[in-house]
Enzyme design. Sequence first.
Site, mmCIF file in Angstrom:
data_model
loop_
_atom_site.group_PDB
_atom_site.id
_atom_site.type_symbol
_atom_site.label_atom_id
_atom_site.label_comp_id
_atom_site.label_asym_id
_atom_site.label_seq_id
_atom_site.Cartn_x
_atom_site.Cartn_y
_atom_site.Cartn_z
ATOM 1 N N ASP A 67 0.651 -3.630 4.984
ATOM 2 C CA ASP A 67 0.406 -4.856 4.238
ATOM 3 C C ASP A 67 1.550 -5.343 3.472
ATOM 4 O O ASP A 67 1.542 -6.549 3.110
ATOM 5 C CB ASP A 67 -0.652 -4.614 3.159
ATOM 6 C CG ASP A 67 -0.262 -3.585 2.078
ATOM 7 O OD1 ASP A 67 0.203 -4.212 1.073
ATOM 8 O OD2 ASP A 67 0.036 -2.240 2.389
ATOM 9 N N ASP B 181 0.451 2.638 7.536
ATOM 10 C CA ASP B 181 0.682 2.731 5.766
ATOM 11 C C ASP B 181 -0.656 3.206 5.421
ATOM 12 O O ASP B 181 -1.647 2.991 6.025
ATOM 13 C CB ASP B 181 1.210 1.425 5.464
ATOM 14 C CG ASP B 181 0.996 1.335 3.950
ATOM 15 O OD1 ASP B 181 1.898 2.291 3.379
ATOM 16 O OD2 ASP B 181 0.789 0.325 3.406
ATOM 17 N N ASP C 215 -1.719 2.732 1.214
ATOM 18 C CA ASP C 215 -2.228 1.677 0.433
ATOM 19 C C ASP C 215 -2.291 0.446 0.723
ATOM 20 O O ASP C 215 -1.182 -0.231 1.275
ATOM 21 C CB ASP C 215 -1.481 1.795 -0.778
ATOM 22 C CG ASP C 215 -1.363 3.456 -1.305
ATOM 23 O OD1 ASP C 215 -2.290 4.038 -1.304
ATOM 24 O OD2 ASP C 215 -0.384 3.771 -1.587
#
Length: 239
Positions: free
Chosen positions: A194, A23, A25
Amino acid sequence: MSFTTQTITNNNITMPSYLAIFDLDETLIAADSARLWSHFLVEKGLAPVTLLTHEATMMIAYAKGTLDMNSYMTTTLEPLKGKSPNEIKQLVDDFIQDIIIPAIYPQALDRIAWHRKRGDHILIISATGEHLVKPIATALGIDNVIAIEIEQNQGVYTGKTTGILSFKEGKVERLKLWLQQQKHSYKGSYGYSDSINDLPLLSLVNKPFAVNPDPILAMHAQMQEWTIMDWRHDNNILR
């Protein structure tokens, strides 16, 4: 569904490498690139201040896993409407140099280097627009990218998206389509994120890693005995 060699083998030819999926961001960078981009546009006088208010409200829903991504993209792509990709690229280049590069987690660079040393293939899958994700990936030396596709008409952006949004289950759908187009097959897969929004993707890979996970993902990772990685950044780049 297990992300095994059998499920992603192409033409029955098995290669010795693994696929490392990141991922973007809050995983590779210590911020949300779309949010920073909105601030950047407001500071340049290319978007109204109200954009930040609307975005902040929608990001609360994102953290809860309830964001309407179509509405989010419609709102945040409004400043691109009527502009050419070249116009936006010039702005994005400055944005990446001044804001994104300082926000990259040092541990992210170390992990990318670790995978490269092993001979793994690296892929970024992001729920951010391709106008940001692709050049950020280039700055990281990563060629393979899946991001939200931005519609163009007669050489300018329309402010709309096209295709399957690479968000939640959409990341898995886009990944499967991407794999069908590849000439490689993989021994297995690593996944890094996250956000609880990436639970479908992390549940698919062989080796999931929760990077600075949000509270909901952290709880799930602990219950599933996934590896939790604590990455830190010294620069205060969050807005």
